[in-house]
Design an enzyme around this catalytic site. Sequence first.
Site: not given
Length: 794
Positions: A158, A197
């Site tokens: 990311e 996450n």
Amino acid sequence: MNRFQVRKVAVLGAGVMGAQIAAHLVNCKVPVVLFDLPAKEGPKNGIVTKAIEGLKKLKPAPLGVPEDAARIQAANYEEHLALLGECDLVIEAIAERMDWKLDLYQKIAGSLAPHAIVASNTSGLSITKLSEVLPESIQPRFCGIHFFNPPRYMALVELINTPATMPEVLDQLEAFVTSALGKSVVRAKDTPNFIANRVGIAGMLATIKEAENYGLSYDVVDDLTGKKLGRASSGTFRTADVVGLDTMAHVIKTLQDNLADDPFFPSYSTPAVLKALIEKGALGQKAGAGFYKKVGKDILRLDPAKADYVPAGGKAEPIVERMLKKPAAERLKLLRESSNPQAQFLWAIHRNAFHYAAVHLGSIADTARDVDFAMRWGFGMKQGPFELWQDAGWQQVAGWVKEDIEAGKALSSAPLPAWVFDGRTGVHTPEGSWSPTKGAYVPGSSLPVYQRQHFPETVLGAGAAAPLSSGTEVFKNDEVRVWTLDGEVLILSITSKLHLIGTGVVEGLHKAVELAEAGYKGLVIWSPDDVFSAGANLEQTLPVFMKEGAKGIAPVILQLQTALLRMRYAQVPVVAAMRGIALGGGCEIALHCARRVAAMETYVGLVEVGVGLIPGGGGLTYIARRAAEMAAAGNANADIMKFATDGFTNAAMAKVGTSAIESRKLGYLLDTDIVVPHKDELLFVASTQAKAMFDSGYRPPHKALFPVAGRSAIATIMGQLANMRDGGFISAHDFHISTLIAQVVCGGDVDAGSLVSEEYLMAMERSRFCSLLEHPKSQERIMGMLQTGKPVRN
């Protein structure tokens, strides 16, 4: 494509993530300096050198080959800050403490190169807050970069910008991470825990809660939420153990500390069982106990009611397994309407995932595609939440979720966003994927790096062309498709199950070479999945053997050998674009190509001994020829035996290179072969190689005789094998098979240095292969593999 030149990378922090990021960089041949604090005792680089040594022992292995650990340069902040000035990229990967990170930034700021990109590998801290301590001159070159653990194997990275980050900095970093490191990039907004996450941990918390609601044990939940659900095989609780329960708790705390206004905030509370395990020091796999505990060979699971471990092994109920095999729409309907607790649990976690993703999409990601890719690449899901929802019927599922929210069954009373009910049939279309903030469908990235991916990963509904129906088809049978994208390079794609080599593949190889020589610059062997070829189709040859015996198989083997030699001596270059597994006959196809282009995570080896056979498609002939070539290259003709023995050992022990790097060490890839970090660039690079070789005046190798190690080498090897047999390390049949391998690799009953041809050795392979087919012990191994998929030891 203009490339951002990354000549050297600094990784700050030699902990678990920092050391493994450094390892992956050296796997990809990127020079790296690994920093940490100076040791209080002994050599100042002690912390880093210990971490580097530790990389050699970790499983799964972070390094392609252990000796590459020596390529990581050790440094400490007290003595070596000047080295930062040599680095084009600096990745900070110290512990998840905002104060520690800010202190480190102040320490290093004055030593950074004026052009260097600086990135923090954090799993969820605010990138904008981290940037504020940096000088204004560095802030435009600062961003977040979140590698998933373990960095070598997890595809997702990311990237997160701050308001001050220059757009070109993120573009340059994305190109480097994609092409040089083989990662799949998602751009995330600067929100707590970013995308994967945020959604993944919220999903795990919801799963723990629903497991309690329906009274399901941890092993049953893991069986339900693993491969049967199209997710990582480790399921939910096993994944938590692998990640580390303390790490999971830290990510949960980030949610708790930063999302008080989130409508799902109550579901972010730390589960009592997680809290209790952490207090006991049972932090998961690294501590030897967590939700699971291994005692000897037994796997135990925690029973919260008993506060103790009990035998694991609980499974999904057969009726639920059957539901999970149905198409998406029918599957979700059955789960929702069933009275079975396991089915109700599965509907609940799906509903919670759809609800959470829809409510938060606009705040955490630019598009629904980013969420789905993040969950696929970061959490091992076959489909992201929006893809599954769309696959199951968007409006039908939306109605079900709405009903559950209104009935108080959901985790939050927050309604689904209005855009969910605007008459759409999904969030992914050929035009692009839905962006709530833009109120439009946004196409995928147009960065030049993605032009190297002819068939990049795509999402359901995007309408992307399927590789095997693209381009111009030139030839096709039941096992191969021969086609071209550009009219210059021919592509052969094996289409049989596991790309097993049968008569159709052999026919296709002959035809493809003939067509390539007639009007193309080269031939590339490539297929659009994670299998190059798993080897020979034993099941297809079984009826022939049953009817005619080994004499009926000999012509089949000869046809394969002839096809591979046809490839080797083709007038245009034949390039193997290898990905996933290239085993047995698949390895032999690759070995006979003019060049190999392999994805980093490619498993290569001659594994025929596992089914009681020897390589029959020229694999042993290749070993003998390479031994002669290597001995000649080292001006050591008398030492052919050394190289032949190494190759013999690889084949006799069925050694498999568990990366392209290790496969090169075993001799299945050469120094001239290309390792491609990103699997989706394979076809581009292989085609480019074929064209370049042709345009450079490619000529096939000359057919020539070469020396072999002879009978004396066979005798030496047999002596060693006899000791292993007599010591109980190998069976009598292993001894027999290995003897036959030694005979071929060393050239048979001839003097050392005798000159032989490839055809001579292939005839030896063929006769010995067929003799083993008639051996009862080999037949046991073949049938065992066909029936169970596992090797038989006899």
